[in-house]
Design an enzyme around this catalytic site. Structure first.
Site, mmCIF file in Angstrom:
data_model
loop_
_atom_site.group_PDB
_atom_site.id
_atom_site.type_symbol
_atom_site.label_atom_id
_atom_site.label_comp_id
_atom_site.label_asym_id
_atom_site.label_seq_id
_atom_site.Cartn_x
_atom_site.Cartn_y
_atom_site.Cartn_z
ATOM 1 N N ASN A 44 0.847 -1.188 0.000
ATOM 2 C CA ASN A 44 0.000 0.000 0.000
ATOM 3 C C ASN A 44 0.888 1.244 0.000
ATOM 4 O OD1 ASN A 44 -2.438 -1.549 0.284
ATOM 5 N ND2 ASN A 44 -1.872 -1.887 2.424
ATOM 6 N N HIS A 79 6.863 -1.388 2.934
ATOM 7 C CA HIS A 79 6.705 -2.780 3.352
ATOM 8 C C HIS A 79 5.872 -3.535 2.338
ATOM 9 C CE1 HIS A 79 3.548 -0.337 5.245
ATOM 10 N NE2 HIS A 79 2.741 -1.388 5.139
HETATM 11 P P1 AMP Z 1 -0.284 -0.624 5.695
HETATM 12 O O1 AMP Z 1 -1.717 -0.202 5.657
HETATM 13 O O2 AMP Z 1 0.119 -1.354 4.438
HETATM 14 O O3 AMP Z 1 0.645 0.517 6.035
HETATM 15 O O4 AMP Z 1 -0.190 -1.724 6.822
HETATM 16 C C1 AMP Z 1 0.562 -1.602 7.995
HETATM 17 C C2 AMP Z 1 0.536 -2.947 8.675
HETATM 18 O O5 AMP Z 1 1.424 -2.906 9.767
HETATM 19 C C3 AMP Z 1 -0.828 -3.392 9.220
HETATM 20 O O6 AMP Z 1 -1.175 -4.652 8.640
HETATM 21 C C4 AMP Z 1 -0.585 -3.509 10.730
HETATM 22 O O7 AMP Z 1 -1.293 -4.566 11.322
HETATM 23 C C5 AMP Z 1 0.911 -3.707 10.783
HETATM 24 N N1 AMP Z 1 1.561 -3.297 12.028
HETATM 25 C C6 AMP Z 1 1.418 -2.114 12.670
HETATM 26 N N2 AMP Z 1 2.203 -2.085 13.770
HETATM 27 C C7 AMP Z 1 2.852 -3.262 13.808
HETATM 28 C C8 AMP Z 1 3.800 -3.839 14.700
HETATM 29 N N3 AMP Z 1 4.260 -3.179 15.782
HETATM 30 N N4 AMP Z 1 4.262 -5.088 14.438
HETATM 31 C C9 AMP Z 1 3.815 -5.768 13.364
HETATM 32 N N5 AMP Z 1 2.926 -5.277 12.473
HETATM 33 C C10 AMP Z 1 2.438 -4.038 12.698
#
Ligand code: AMP
Length: 126
Positions: free
Chosen positions: A97, A110
């Site tokens: 995203n 990511h």
């Molecule tokens: P996005 O919308 O692609 O930016 O997704 C961010 C992702 O990061 C989401 O799926 C969250 O669940 C994940 N996320 C946020 N904080 C953490 C964390 N501390 N450890 C692992 N995953 C995380």
């Protein structure tokens, strides 16, 4: 306009060791860890260690070594999870995203690797 990297984002804090993570794989250039709110039995986030905001930023400015390592780590995670269609697995999806329309929550590049169940269509009908 150039990308502005916010070094207070949560993945930057993970990379600095300020908050914990459930590491799946780590190399000199790349870290992969389980998503804290998994949306499938396999839900791994792969991040470069460098300060890149999103996919096109990473693609434009990362070194060849960083780019290659990132993709190879992704492939190794898929292989180890047993979800590669090239190896008898049922398949998977990668998602990155970016920005507002992409609904990017964390402004550090990511790649989501999702698998372990049927994932449905890529997007709901518009
Ligand atoms: P996005 O919308 O692609 O930016 O997704 C961010 C992702 O990061 C989401 O799926 C969250 O669940 C994940 N996320 C946020 N904080 C953490 C964390 N501390 N450890 C692992 N995953 C995380």
């Amino acid at each position: 306009m150039p990308f502005a990297y916010d070094d207070q984002n949560i993945f930057a804090k993970i990379l600095r060791g300020e908050i914990p993570n459930d590491t799946v794989m780590e190399t000199d250039h790349t870290l992969a860890f389980n998503d804290i709110r998994p949306q499938a039995p396999v839900h791994v986030l792969v991040i470069p260690k460098g300060p890149y905001v999103c996919h096109d930023h990473f693609a434009a400015e990362a070194s060849d070594a960083e780019l290659a390592d990132f993709l190879r780590v992704t492939a190794r995670i898929v292989a180890e999870a047993g979800i590669s269609p090239g190896d008898g697995g049922a398949g998977y999806r990668t998602i990155s995203n970016a920005g507002q329309d992409g609904v990017q929550e964390v402004p550090h590049y990511h790649l989501h690797i999702l698998g372990g169940r049927p994932l449905g269509r890529m997007l709901p009908p518009a």
